[in-house]
Design a protein around this motif. Structure first.
Motif, PDB file in Angstrom:
ATOM      1  N   GLU A 146      48.074  23.727  42.841  1.00 46.30           N
ATOM      2  CA  GLU A 146      46.649  23.783  43.152  1.00 46.30           C
ATOM      3  C   GLU A 146      46.422  24.188  44.608  1.00 46.30           C
ATOM      4  OE1 GLU A 146      42.628  21.291  42.125  1.00 46.30           O
ATOM      5  OE2 GLU A 146      44.387  20.153  42.775  1.00 46.30           O
ATOM      6  N   THR A 178      45.373  27.689  45.390  1.00 46.31           N
ATOM      7  CA  THR A 178      44.032  28.144  44.997  1.00 46.31           C
ATOM      8  C   THR A 178      42.999  27.911  46.098  1.00 46.31           C
ATOM      9  OG1 THR A 178      43.306  26.030  44.032  1.00 46.31           O
ATOM     10  CG2 THR A 178      44.597  27.493  42.617  1.00 46.31           C
ATOM     11  N   ALA A 200      38.897  33.769  43.853  1.00 44.47           N
ATOM     12  CA  ALA A 200      39.733  33.251  42.771  1.00 44.47           C
ATOM     13  C   ALA A 200      40.999  34.098  42.651  1.00 44.47           C
ATOM     14  CB  ALA A 200      38.973  33.278  41.456  1.00 44.47           C
ATOM     15  N   ASP A 228      44.471  30.105  40.034  1.00 46.94           N
ATOM     16  CA  ASP A 228      43.417  29.302  39.416  1.00 46.94           C
ATOM     17  C   ASP A 228      43.677  29.193  37.916  1.00 46.94           C
ATOM     18  OD1 ASP A 228      41.139  28.444  41.288  1.00 46.94           O
ATOM     19  OD2 ASP A 228      41.557  30.489  41.926  1.00 46.94           O
ATOM     20  N   SER A 258      46.593  26.841  37.583  1.00 42.07           N
ATOM     21  CA  SER A 258      46.187  25.480  37.913  1.00 42.07           C
ATOM     22  C   SER A 258      45.373  24.862  36.780  1.00 42.07           C
ATOM     23  CB  SER A 258      45.389  25.465  39.218  1.00 42.07           C
ATOM     24  OG  SER A 258      45.226  24.149  39.688  1.00 42.07           O
ATOM     25  N   ALA A 259      44.568  25.675  36.104  1.00 38.21           N
ATOM     26  CA  ALA A 259      43.820  25.178  34.941  1.00 38.21           C
ATOM     27  C   ALA A 259      44.789  24.689  33.864  1.00 38.21           C
ATOM     28  CB  ALA A 259      42.925  26.280  34.386  1.00 38.21           C
ATOM     29  N   LYS A 265      39.070  19.269  36.738  1.00 44.05           N
ATOM     30  CA  LYS A 265      39.713  20.234  37.632  1.00 44.05           C
ATOM     31  C   LYS A 265      40.148  21.474  36.851  1.00 44.05           C
ATOM     32  CE  LYS A 265      41.498  17.573  41.538  1.00 44.05           C
ATOM     33  NZ  LYS A 265      42.708  17.276  42.349  1.00 44.05           N
ATOM     34  N   HIS A 319      38.771  25.302  37.639  1.00 44.72           N
ATOM     35  CA  HIS A 319      39.646  26.436  37.958  1.00 44.72           C
ATOM     36  C   HIS A 319      39.514  27.544  36.924  1.00 44.72           C
ATOM     37  CE1 HIS A 319      41.722  24.902  41.475  1.00 44.72           C
ATOM     38  NE2 HIS A 319      41.937  23.748  40.862  1.00 44.72           N
ATOM     39  N   ARG A 353      36.159  29.342  37.498  1.00 47.85           N
ATOM     40  CA  ARG A 353      36.252  30.129  38.736  1.00 47.85           C
ATOM     41  C   ARG A 353      37.026  31.416  38.498  1.00 47.85           C
ATOM     42  NH1 ARG A 353      39.783  29.621  43.896  1.00 47.85           N
ATOM     43  NH2 ARG A 353      38.385  30.368  45.532  1.00 47.85           N
ATOM     44  N   PHE A 354      38.108  31.324  37.742  1.00 52.55           N
ATOM     45  CA  PHE A 354      38.928  32.511  37.502  1.00 52.55           C
ATOM     46  C   PHE A 354      38.217  33.505  36.597  1.00 52.55           C
ATOM     47  CE2 PHE A 354      42.266  34.856  35.182  1.00 52.55           C
ATOM     48  CZ  PHE A 354      42.891  35.453  36.272  1.00 52.55           C
TER      49      PHE A 354
END
Length: 366
Positions: A244, A247, A252, A256, A259-260, A286, A290, A293-294
């Protein structure tokens, strides 16, 4: 190993041709060929010349090797001198042994290793060069480090020795494997080659972070197999926390996406251990953050990843979907499907569905 096979093997290790050996010993190339195929044996008067050319002893060529127990012990990688790197006590013992068995690669490896340890402490150039001489002899003669036909680690040991005495260019010349990129970068920096070192280190960091999930997952499964489920959980959390950090950028990046995935794995691990609901919910949120965001502005450029500014390249993936689809599918499966209907859960689903895109949607595919 018979004499003909030894002549053939050690001639090749020297990088010499049959013609070279024939010229050195004053015989025909056909004669050398017959030696190596065991069609005939060399004349006994030629043995000194052959041994000299191949840089081995006549005893070695003839297969004479009386090996007392103490010599056998010195040839082991875990004997007392090597295990403790006791070079003060060990060096004279190996030197005496080599007077009796000058063509034993393991003895050369042992002496070279102890001399290298001494050079790392004293920085004495002469000691370092002596270490290299014996380590190279071990490469030539063969030793336990080269038994599998791979002398990468022995070359690294030689590189380290050159580095100890400030011979950084020579040290670099022995490092041709990415496993030793950090060591190579250190030598480049000492030579003032910071740009090359930086690129090398960027690459090492990227690949380490990219493969970290596979490492922690496989190690975690081994631990779980041994009955240590707690360590597997901690490794899962370590991966999520570590990746994470990549990121933490304005834009992005593909991390990300990763991390997701990491945080959904963490949420599942928390559920499986009957962990704290709040901790599980935070991991899911979280993951959703992510993923959204991506998908809103996906980038597959390595330079957009945290800590990777200045390192160029792109990440390829054949997946049509981006991050939200995977997180949504995971969220709708066990053990999370039972939370359907709860406000926080439905909010996560709604956010994912609103942001979910494919590569075609964002213009990455036709």
């Amino acid at each position: 190993m018979n004499i003909g096979t030894k002549i053939n093997e050690y001639r090749r290790r020297k990088g010499a041709t049959q013609e070279d050996l024939a010229a050195y010993t004053g015989v025909s190339t056909a004669a050398v060929s017959k030696w190596e195929t065991e069609a005939s044996l060399p004349d006994i008067t030629l043995l000194p010349k052959i041994a000299e050319f191949l840089e081995v002893s006549i005893d070695f060529l003839m297969g004479f090797a009386l090996r007392p127990d103490e010599i056998e012990d010195l040839c082991r990688w875990d004997n007392q001198y090597l295990r403790h790197l006791d070079y003060n006590a060990g060096i004279p013992v190996y030197e005496e042994a080599l007077l009796r068995y000058p063509n034993d690669g393991n003895l050369h490896l042992g002496l070279g290793s102890l001399l290298s340890a001494k050079a790392s402490n004293s920085r004495e150039r002469e000691t370092g060069l002596r270490a290299v001489e014996h380590l190279e002899k071990a490469r030539k003669l063969g030793c336990w480090m080269t038994d599998q036909g791979e002398d990468r680690d022995l070359k690294q040991k030689i590189s380290f020795t050159y580095g100890c005495i400030g011979e950084y260019e020579k040290a670099l010349s022995y490092l041709d494997d990415s496993m030793y990129d950090i060591q190579a970068a250190d030598y480049e920096m000492r030579l003032g080659k910071y740009d090359g070192a930086k690129i090398r280190l960027y690459s090492k960091l990227f690949h380490t972070a990219f493969e970290f999930a596979l490492l922690t997952d496989r190690l975690g499964k081994c631990c779980e197999h041994d009955g240590d489920a707690e360590t597997r959980f901690r490794l899962t959390k370590l991966c999520a926390d570590f990746r994470e950090m990549f990121t933490e950028t304005e834009k992005a990046s593909y991390f990300d996406y990763l991390s997701a995935c990491d945080h959904m794995d963490l949420a599942e691990a928390i559920c499986n251990r009957d962990g704290d609901f709040k901790e599980m919910k935070e991991a899911i949120e979280k993951a959703v953050a992510h993923a959204v965001r991506f998908d809103e502005n996906p980038s597959f450029d390595i330079a957009d990843i945290g800590f990777m500014k200045g390192y160029f390249g792109s990440i390829s993936t054949s997946l049509d979907g981006l991050a939200c689809r995977g997180v949504l599918n995971h969220l709708k499966s066990e053990p999370f499907a039972g939370f359907a209907g709860e406000e926080w859960y439905e909010d996560c689903v709604s956010r994912l569905m609103s942001a979910m895109k494919s590569k075609k949607d964002v213009g990455l595919w036709e």
